[in-house]
Design an enzyme around this catalytic site. Structure first.
Site, PDB file in Angstrom:
ATOM      1  N   PHE A  22       5.774   5.382 -11.966  1.00  0.00           N
ATOM      2  CA  PHE A  22       5.346   6.635 -11.347  1.00  0.00           C
ATOM      3  C   PHE A  22       5.579   6.529  -9.852  1.00  0.00           C
ATOM      4  O   PHE A  22       4.971   5.709  -9.171  1.00  0.00           O
ATOM      5  CB  PHE A  22       3.879   6.984 -11.616  1.00  0.00           C
ATOM      6  CG  PHE A  22       3.531   8.325 -11.001  1.00  0.00           C
ATOM      7  CD1 PHE A  22       3.787   9.502 -11.677  1.00  0.00           C
ATOM      8  CD2 PHE A  22       3.015   8.412  -9.718  1.00  0.00           C
ATOM      9  CE1 PHE A  22       3.531  10.744 -11.095  1.00  0.00           C
ATOM     10  CE2 PHE A  22       2.761   9.647  -9.119  1.00  0.00           C
ATOM     11  CZ  PHE A  22       3.015  10.812  -9.818  1.00  0.00           C
ATOM     12  N   ASP A  40       6.518  -0.045  -4.138  1.00  0.00           N
ATOM     13  CA  ASP A  40       5.751   1.186  -3.983  1.00  0.00           C
ATOM     14  C   ASP A  40       4.272   0.811  -4.070  1.00  0.00           C
ATOM     15  O   ASP A  40       3.728   0.616  -5.148  1.00  0.00           O
ATOM     16  CB  ASP A  40       6.130   2.196  -5.072  1.00  0.00           C
ATOM     17  CG  ASP A  40       5.347   3.506  -4.928  1.00  0.00           C
ATOM     18  OD1 ASP A  40       4.351   3.526  -4.180  1.00  0.00           O
ATOM     19  OD2 ASP A  40       5.721   4.492  -5.591  1.00  0.00           O
ATOM     20  N   LYS A  74      -1.503   7.713   0.331  1.00  0.00           N
ATOM     21  CA  LYS A  74      -2.860   7.878  -0.192  1.00  0.00           C
ATOM     22  C   LYS A  74      -3.956   7.422   0.793  1.00  0.00           C
ATOM     23  O   LYS A  74      -4.282   8.149   1.712  1.00  0.00           O
ATOM     24  CB  LYS A  74      -2.973   7.186  -1.547  1.00  0.00           C
ATOM     25  CG  LYS A  74      -2.113   7.906  -2.601  1.00  0.00           C
ATOM     26  CD  LYS A  74      -2.466   7.604  -4.030  1.00  0.00           C
ATOM     27  CE  LYS A  74      -1.828   8.615  -4.959  1.00  0.00           C
ATOM     28  NZ  LYS A  74      -0.811   8.099  -5.854  1.00  0.00           N
TER      29      LYS A  74
HETATM   30  C1  PLP Z   1       0.485   8.812  -6.043  1.00  0.00           C
HETATM   31  C2  PLP Z   1       1.696   7.974  -6.059  1.00  0.00           C
HETATM   32  C3  PLP Z   1       2.908   8.448  -5.526  1.00  0.00           C
HETATM   33  C4  PLP Z   1       3.104   9.853  -5.015  1.00  0.00           C
HETATM   34  O1  PLP Z   1       2.253  10.200  -3.991  1.00  0.00           O
HETATM   35  P1  PLP Z   1       1.994  11.759  -3.661  1.00  0.00           P
HETATM   36  O2  PLP Z   1       1.219  11.738  -2.379  1.00  0.00           O
HETATM   37  O3  PLP Z   1       1.218  12.318  -4.802  1.00  0.00           O
HETATM   38  O4  PLP Z   1       3.320  12.407  -3.525  1.00  0.00           O
HETATM   39  C5  PLP Z   1       3.983   7.566  -5.508  1.00  0.00           C
HETATM   40  N1  PLP Z   1       3.881   6.328  -6.000  1.00  0.00           N
HETATM   41  C6  PLP Z   1       2.738   5.851  -6.540  1.00  0.00           C
HETATM   42  C7  PLP Z   1       2.677   4.451  -7.046  1.00  0.00           C
HETATM   43  C8  PLP Z   1       1.605   6.670  -6.605  1.00  0.00           C
HETATM   44  O5  PLP Z   1       0.486   6.211  -7.171  1.00  0.00           O
END
Ligand code: PLP
Length: 399
Positions: free
Chosen positions: A140, A225, A254
């Protein structure tokens, strides 16, 4: 307005791209949130780890208000007096040479894809238009078009094509698969240290070390990520520290703003981020002074208030307590720091959603991921007594 009316309004005028629990929140403080009828809940989702510092942290709030009074947005056509300080503080904290500020997590991912491809063409010598990035099954990384193009979740992709080419998918947690998948045009491997949205999937212990070695040997960039795993969630500032490695590019977002404002960043070394020239990438809001002031305060409280150490200590305790729950519906309890999941046996009546609905009635908010997994990820400031309280409720929900 009553909860029911608000829910009706939302259903009538809003796109239905989410299926939220029917709880309408209007207030939050620390680990707690309140609904419009003043019922109190323990937040065990933390907005997918965006509020690691707890809801409405007073110091982040103060930084935001102070900055909002002075200057909010300049665009990057001009400089502002907050961005250089965020650059310095974040680079020192994460041992990076450089950072590039964006807003949402998905934008940071899009940015890193551009950077990795550019590096491939200009440094590695990949032929024009041939760059390939390897990603994992069940990844994700966000919701924009190029990102969903390499998702393996059919629901996320269906009828949104055509997609951006240049991605290849391999199993998560399998370093040999990476070694085999790398070809002459591979510029990067992008992976989550722990797959969050897939249901808190923790790879084998030596996975990231092996991956780091393979990427180094084959001249491929390692992109981690850490938008969800970063900033204390797993009990370290960055999850890569559990493996004693450093990525070439690290994404955070985040909790970078403690939930006040969308702020994300690409962290890297000179060799990659140094390739970007003026005009080749940008964002009107990226690096704005309000975002930077908020991010600086969010990072400061994370460190000063020992939230990372607390995540490690309380996370271990929470996990141990959950593991003690005896119930035939529980297949596995796993976690790292305060990123914890209970996986139910396949076919469990009502699935994870039913448990989340009963927990909501008992004052705990969490959300199922997929059909049989419940994730517990409270703000990092949670204390032992709150965990004890929560575990009693979770036991009752299973009983
Ligand atoms: C939440 C998330 C994203 C995307 O972030 P947004 O601010 O919702 O665009 C990307 N990678 C990971 C691992 C995430 O948990």
């Amino acid at each position: 307005m009553k909860a029911k009316e608000l829910i009706n309004l939302e259903d009538r005028f809003g796109a239905k791209n989410y299926k939220p629990l029917d709880v309408v929140l209007s207030r939050g403080e620390g680990i707690w949130v309140w609904d419009v009828d003043d019922n109190k809940y323990l937040d065990c989702l933390s907005a997918y780890s965006a509020v690691n510092q707890g809801h409405c942290h007073p110091k982040i709030y103060q930084a935001m208000m102070d900055q909002a009074r002075k200057l909010t947005l300049t665009s990057r056509a001009f400089r502002n007096d907050q961005l250089p300080l965020l650059y310095e503080e974040l680079c020192q904290l994460t041992d990076s040479h450089k950072m590039l500020p964006m807003n949402s997590g998905a934008e940071a991912v899009e940015t890193v894809i551009k950077c990795a491809r550019k590096w491939g063409y200009e440094s590695k010598g990949v032929a024009d238009g041939q760059a390939q990035i390897i990603v994992c099954n069940d990844n994700f990384h966000g919701r924009t078009l190029s990102i969903i193009g390499f998702s393996t979740d059919e629901n996320a992709r269906e009828n949104f094509g055509p997609f951006t080419p240049g991605f290849k998918t391999i199993p998560f947690g399998d370093a040999d698969a990476l070694e085999q998948a790398i070809g002459p045009n591979t510029v990067a491997f992008m992976v989550e240290p722990v797959q969050g949205e897939a249901g808190v999937i923790i790879p084998p212990k030596d996975y990231l070390q092996k991956v780091r070695q393979i990427c180094t040997d084959k001249n491929v960039l390692l992109i981690l990520d850490e938008i969800q795993t970063g900033l204390g969630r797993t009990g370290k500032l960055l999850a890569e520290e559990h493996s004693g490695i450093q990525a070439d590019l690290t994404l955070i977002g985040k909790a970078l703003s403690g939930g006040f404002y969308p702020v994300s960043a690409v962290l890297s070394n000179e060799a990659v981020l140094g390739l970007l020239q003026p005009g080749q990438h940008g964002s009107t809001f990226g690096g704005n002074p309000l975002a930077c002031a908020v991010a600086r305060a969010a990072l400061k409280v994370l460190v000063e208030e020992n939230m990372i150490e607390n995540a490690e200590k309380i996370g271990t305790y929470f996990l141990d307590q959950l593991k003690k729950i005896q119930n035939p519906a529980i297949k596995e309890v796993r976690g790292i720091g305060l990123m914890i999941a209970i996986e139910l046996e396949e076919g469990t009546q009502g699935g994870a959603r039913a448990i989340c609905e009963s927990l909501m009635k008992m004052g705990i908010l969490c959300k199922e991921t997929h059909t049989y997994t419940i994730r517990f990820a409270p703000p990092l400031i949670i204390e032992k007594k709150d965990v004890d309280w929560a575990v009693d409720k979770i036991k009752a929900a299973f009983a």
